[in-house]
Scaffold this active site. Structure first.
Site, PDB file in Angstrom:
ATOM      1  N   CYS A 192       2.563   4.644  -4.992  1.00 40.82           N
ATOM      2  CA  CYS A 192       2.333   5.243  -3.805  1.00 40.82           C
ATOM      3  C   CYS A 192       3.354   6.203  -3.737  1.00 40.82           C
ATOM      4  CB  CYS A 192       2.129   4.328  -2.847  1.00 40.82           C
ATOM      5  SG  CYS A 192       0.664   3.322  -2.927  1.00 40.82           S
ATOM      6  N   CYS A 243       5.312   1.353  -2.579  1.00 46.20           N
ATOM      7  CA  CYS A 243       5.373   1.160  -3.987  1.00 46.20           C
ATOM      8  C   CYS A 243       5.524   2.170  -4.924  1.00 46.20           C
ATOM      9  CB  CYS A 243       4.214  -0.143  -4.345  1.00 46.20           C
ATOM     10  SG  CYS A 243       2.777   0.873  -4.494  1.00 46.20           S
ATOM     11  N   ASN A 297      -3.878  -0.473   4.055  1.00 52.06           N
ATOM     12  CA  ASN A 297      -4.501  -1.152   2.739  1.00 52.06           C
ATOM     13  C   ASN A 297      -5.760  -1.694   2.900  1.00 52.06           C
ATOM     14  OD1 ASN A 297      -2.658  -2.819   4.445  1.00 52.06           O
ATOM     15  ND2 ASN A 297      -2.265  -4.214   2.703  1.00 52.06           N
ATOM     16  N   VAL A 298      -6.410  -1.635   1.792  1.00 50.44           N
ATOM     17  CA  VAL A 298      -7.988  -2.407   1.829  1.00 50.44           C
ATOM     18  C   VAL A 298      -8.102  -3.148   0.436  1.00 50.44           C
ATOM     19  CG1 VAL A 298     -10.218  -1.737   1.671  1.00 50.44           C
ATOM     20  CG2 VAL A 298      -8.759  -0.298   3.200  1.00 50.44           C
ATOM     21  N   GLU A 299      -7.922  -4.405   0.798  1.00 51.90           N
ATOM     22  CA  GLU A 299      -7.733  -5.180  -0.356  1.00 51.90           C
ATOM     23  C   GLU A 299      -9.302  -5.548  -0.802  1.00 51.90           C
ATOM     24  OE1 GLU A 299      -5.225  -8.602   0.661  1.00 51.90           O
ATOM     25  OE2 GLU A 299      -3.399  -7.317   0.190  1.00 51.90           O
ATOM     26  N   CYS A 358      -3.676   0.554  -1.886  1.00 54.73           N
ATOM     27  CA  CYS A 358      -2.608   0.496  -0.896  1.00 54.73           C
ATOM     28  C   CYS A 358      -2.966   1.762   0.191  1.00 54.73           C
ATOM     29  CB  CYS A 358      -1.507   1.013  -1.528  1.00 54.73           C
ATOM     30  SG  CYS A 358      -0.635  -0.109  -2.745  1.00 54.73           S
ATOM     31  N   GLU A 392      -1.295   3.974   1.222  1.00 55.96           N
ATOM     32  CA  GLU A 392      -1.189   5.576   0.831  1.00 55.96           C
ATOM     33  C   GLU A 392      -2.616   6.103   0.381  1.00 55.96           C
ATOM     34  OE1 GLU A 392       0.932   2.890   0.516  1.00 55.96           O
ATOM     35  OE2 GLU A 392       3.014   3.261   0.982  1.00 55.96           O
TER      36      GLU A 392
END
Ligand code: THU
Length: 129
Positions: free
Chosen positions: A91, A88, A44-46, A55, A57
């Site tokens: 995803c 989630c 994940n890359v926020e 996310c 995925e």
């Protein structure tokens, strides 16, 4: 096709360590076996604009397509402790697009097909009707 679940688990844990999750502090890693034998993965890359976070995925699917595409056979998603994580809803849809009903996802109860993870899924076939 033989599925090396341990290799997928290891790869998911490895890429989870690379996650950029300074806001949630909830790193996620996911790895999947492709039908040509390669393994693709993502973390994940926020973003400071919270709603824009990607996310794990999303990264996996981007990795899948950018390295030649193919169908997903099996996937493992993990949390910071390396425990199997439930993807989630969004995803699940991403995984379904590239793996269909047959793709297997590892759960605490063992591998489970996407037909169970995302029942009666909307997908590419529906657009043909
Ligand atoms: N997250 C994923 O990367 N994949 C999932 O399937 C569940 C949630 C991420 C999004 C966010 O960066 C963090 O986990 C906490 O929700």
């Amino acid at each position: 096709m033989n599925i090396d679940w341990e290799a997928l688990h290891s790869e998911a844990k490895l890429i989870m360590k690379k996650a950029y999750a300074p806001y949630s502090k909830f790193p996620v890693g996911v790895a999947a076996l492709v039908d040509d034998g390669r393994i693709v993965s993502g973390c994940n890359v926020e973003n400071a604009s919270y709603g824009l976070g990607l996310c794990a995925e999303c990264g996996l699917v981007s990795n899948l397509i950018s390295t030649g595409g193919g169908r997903l056979i099996a996937a493992v998603c993990v949390d910071a402790d390396g425990n199997y994580l439930s993807p989630c809803g969004r995803c699940r849809q991403l995984l379904f697009e590239h793996g269909g009903n047959e793709m297997l996802l590892m759960t605490p109860d063992g591998p489970s097909p996407m037909s169970v993870i995302l029942p009666w899924a909307f997908g590419p076939d529906d657009l043909e009707k």
